[in-house]
Scaffold this active site. Structure first.
Site, PDB file in Angstrom:
ATOM      1  CG  ASP A   1      -0.302  -0.406   2.549  1.00 12.41           C
ATOM      2  OD1 ASP A   1       1.057  -0.256   2.553  1.00 12.41           O
ATOM      3  OD2 ASP A   1      -0.734  -1.234   3.297  1.00 12.41           O
TER       4      ASP A   1
ATOM      5  CG  ASP B   1       0.764   3.715   4.549  1.00  9.75           C
ATOM      6  OD1 ASP B   1      -0.387   3.447   4.071  1.00  9.75           O
ATOM      7  OD2 ASP B   1       1.539   2.995   5.094  1.00  9.75           O
TER       8      ASP B   1
ATOM      9  CG  ASP C   1       9.177   1.297  12.784  1.00  9.94           C
ATOM     10  OD1 ASP C   1       9.520   1.982  11.866  1.00  9.94           O
ATOM     11  OD2 ASP C   1       8.350   0.276  12.915  1.00  9.94           O
TER      12      ASP C   1
HETATM   13  P1  ATP Z   1       4.222  -3.210   5.587  1.00  9.27           P
HETATM   14  O1  ATP Z   1       4.940  -3.377   4.236  1.00  9.27           O
HETATM   15  O2  ATP Z   1       4.392  -4.382   6.509  1.00  9.27           O
HETATM   16  O3  ATP Z   1       3.123  -2.391   5.530  1.00  9.27           O
HETATM   17  P2  ATP Z   1       5.396  -0.500   6.924  1.00  9.27           P
HETATM   18  O4  ATP Z   1       6.740  -0.312   7.271  1.00  9.27           O
HETATM   19  O5  ATP Z   1       4.521   0.263   5.805  1.00  9.27           O
HETATM   20  O6  ATP Z   1       5.316  -2.254   6.299  1.00  9.27           O
HETATM   21  P3  ATP Z   1       3.098  -0.236   8.475  1.00  9.27           P
HETATM   22  O7  ATP Z   1       2.748  -0.870   9.631  1.00  9.27           O
HETATM   23  O8  ATP Z   1       2.175  -0.033   7.352  1.00  9.27           O
HETATM   24  O9  ATP Z   1       4.507  -0.675   8.199  1.00  9.27           O
HETATM   25  O10 ATP Z   1       3.465   1.522   9.016  1.00  9.27           O
HETATM   26  C1  ATP Z   1       3.785   2.279   8.058  1.00  9.27           C
HETATM   27  C2  ATP Z   1       5.147   3.113   8.843  1.00  9.27           C
HETATM   28  O11 ATP Z   1       4.639   3.857  10.073  1.00  9.27           O
HETATM   29  C3  ATP Z   1       6.201   2.677   9.181  1.00  9.27           C
HETATM   30  O12 ATP Z   1       7.189   2.170   7.806  1.00  9.27           O
HETATM   31  C4  ATP Z   1       6.882   3.437  10.105  1.00  9.27           C
HETATM   32  O13 ATP Z   1       7.552   4.388   9.548  1.00  9.27           O
HETATM   33  C5  ATP Z   1       5.715   3.871  11.032  1.00  9.27           C
HETATM   34  N1  ATP Z   1       5.478   2.823  12.167  1.00  9.27           N
HETATM   35  C6  ATP Z   1       4.617   1.832  11.925  1.00  9.27           C
HETATM   36  N2  ATP Z   1       4.441   1.509  13.255  1.00  9.27           N
HETATM   37  C7  ATP Z   1       5.273   2.170  14.064  1.00  9.27           C
HETATM   38  C8  ATP Z   1       5.426   1.977  15.430  1.00  9.27           C
HETATM   39  N3  ATP Z   1       5.157   0.970  16.235  1.00  9.27           N
HETATM   40  N4  ATP Z   1       6.710   2.636  15.918  1.00  9.27           N
HETATM   41  C9  ATP Z   1       7.005   3.663  15.027  1.00  9.27           C
HETATM   42  N5  ATP Z   1       6.812   3.938  14.044  1.00  9.27           N
HETATM   43  C10 ATP Z   1       5.878   2.934  13.185  1.00  9.27           C
HETATM   44 MG    MG Z   2       2.625  -0.290   5.202  1.00  7.74          MG
END
Ligand code: ATP
Ligand code: MG
Length: 443
Positions: A59, A61, A138
């Site tokens: 996705d 964001d 994170d």
């Molecule tokens: P995925 O491919 O699994 O979606 P993602 O990195 O996009 O990986 P998401 O859970 O969609 O993970 O979160 C989007 C963004 O928000 C992350 O890349 C990170 O920058 C931030 N984020 C998400 N969860 C946390 C957390 N628990 N603490 C700090 N930042 C977070």
């Molecule tokens: Mg994501």
């Protein structure tokens, strides 16, 4: 702290090579519109990381300087969601794009942000600037911002370097950041498994000793994480890492105990085989069921408890149901298991008992049961892992694809075999002969 204006953080497209055509058109339109209205807006997080690695993002964001209410004013199809973390969703039919306002770091004196006694963030609604937003993310590889209109990538934390070296590195002091939100422990493991990256030394160091903090995370949030960990296509590797970092016992304690207790190794094999199959199904674009996952993870406990209840005189199905209730209740203390999934888990377990009935009426009814497929797959998994149900699994493999006439023969043969066995058993009892064939282990 590097400033937003630091030239070293601005990476031109000639260096980062993100292919512009791989960026979702709708996300680009939303960003263009926000920028035209005078706000800053970027793609952020997993999509930027994945684009840089040549992976198709799940996705897209968006992060922006616009406040949730301001986003809503700009987009008709916008809905605001979330209390712990307020977000805007912009809808396109049933699909939506997630737009988050930049957050600032905060302590418990802040109006919209809250940290509890253990240092855990409970609310995160203090808005800030892009500079501030970077530092509360994170991992460095998740803190890259990409402007798809100008083609420029912003990297304030060395994320690009860590991507190149295949490293998962927490931003800031690792112990403090893990304490703020222990789910980051699971995220570290998930990204390590998904990307095949190493967890950087300082980040890795406190992980095992902090794993117990997972017990303080809400069970609803942990259910979502379990699904992301084990149902995202890299479940087997993730599971192994969860064990390596001592996290399994705080997440799935019944599973961790079962693996320790079962000296045959059958249960561990069953879990690993199942996760491997799940990864394969996801690669082939097939569906997977959380109800099946929990049926596997809790099976050893349920099976043993049901056998113990039967020894005390409980009928088989009742024993299985009671054992199922106990195991699911114990698991729910750690991770929630929504009823719509746990009902399927129970059905899969209950049908294991019915695989023993091989008369035509009951066997045909079982094949027509909506849960037959899942229960049969579960039976095959047990057999493959080494449980003594191989003969059962083979019989049902043949029976389900047989014609009506063939089914009649199969059932008659089974009844004859059973009858012969009973007669032999009786004879054995009366003569005391020790030469009668042993009963098949599945009986
Ligand atoms: P995925 O491919 O699994 O979606 P993602 O990195 O996009 O990986 P998401 O859970 O969609 O993970 O979160 C989007 C963004 O928000 C992350 O890349 C990170 O920058 C931030 N984020 C998400 N969860 C946390 C957390 N628990 N603490 C700090 N930042 C977070
Ligand atoms: Mg994501």
């Amino acid at each position: 702290m590097l400033s937003h204006e630091d030239a070293a953080a601005h990476v031109p497209s000639a260096v980062h090579h993100i292919p512009p055509d791989k960026v979702c058109g709708r996300a680009k339109d939303v960003i263009r519109r926000l920028q035209k209205a005078g706000y800053e807006a970027y793609l952020v997080g997993g999509c930027v990381r994945d684009l840089l690695l040549g992976i198709t993002p799940k996705d897209f964001d968006i992060a922006t300087s616009a406040r949730p209410e301001e986003i809503r004013r700009l987009f008709n199809s916008c809905r605001l969601i979330g209390r712990r973390f307020r977000l805007a969703h912009i809808y396109y039919g049933r699909d939506y794009l997630e737009v988050a306002t930049f957050r600032a770091p905060h302590d418990d004196s802040d109006a919209g942000g809250k940290v509890n006694d253990e240092g855990r963030i409970t609310h995160d609604n203090v808005y800030g600037t892009l500079d501030e937003d970077v530092w509360r993310r994170d991992f460095t590889i998740n803190a890259l911002f990409y402007n798809p209109i100008s083609g420029e990538l912003l990297d304030f934390v060395g994320g690009l370097e860590d991507l190149r070296h295949g490293q998962i590195r927490l931003i800031g002091d690792p112990e403090m950041r893990f304490r703020e939100d222990p789910v980051r422990l699971l995220r570290a493991v998930r990204f390590a498994a998904k990307l095949g990256f190493a967890i950087e030394e300082d980040t890795r160091e406190p992980m095992t000793s902090l794993a117990i903090l997972l017990e303080g995370v809400s069970s609803a949030r942990l259910f979502d994480e379990i699904i992301k960990l084990l149902h995202s296509g890299d479940g087997l590797n993730t599971f192994r890492l969860l064990r390596e970092y001592d996290m399994l016992q705080h997440l799935l304690p019944l599973t961790a105990e079962s693996i320790e207790e079962d000296s045959s190794g059958n249960f561990e094999r069953m879990v690993e085989l199942s996760l491997g199959n799940t990864d394969q199904r996801l690669r082939e674009g097939k569906s997977v069921m959380p109800g099946f996952l929990y049926a596997v993870l809790l099976w050893h406990k349920v099976n043993l408890a049901a056998l113990a209840l039967q020894t005390e005189g409980a009928p088989e199905l009742q024993a299985l149901n009671e054992a199922a209730t106990d195991a699911l209740r114990d698991q729910v203390d750690f991770t929630a298991v929504p009823r719509r999934f746990s009902n399927i888990t129970r059905e899969i377990w209950a049908l294991q008992a019915r695989f023993r009935y091989r008369d035509l009426r009951r066997a045909s009814a079982l094949v027509g049961n909506v849960r037959f497929r899942a229960a049969y797959d579960f039976l095959c998994l047990r057999a493959e892992a080494g449980e003594p149900v191989k003969e059962d699994a083979e019989w049902w493999t043949t029976f389900q694809f047989a014609t009506q006439e063939e089914r009649e023969v199969l059932c008659r043969d089974s009844a004859d075999k059973k009858g012969g066995l009973r007669r032999r058993k009786k004879r054995k009892k009366s003569t005391g002969s020790s030469k009668a064939a042993p009963p098949p282990s599945a009986e």
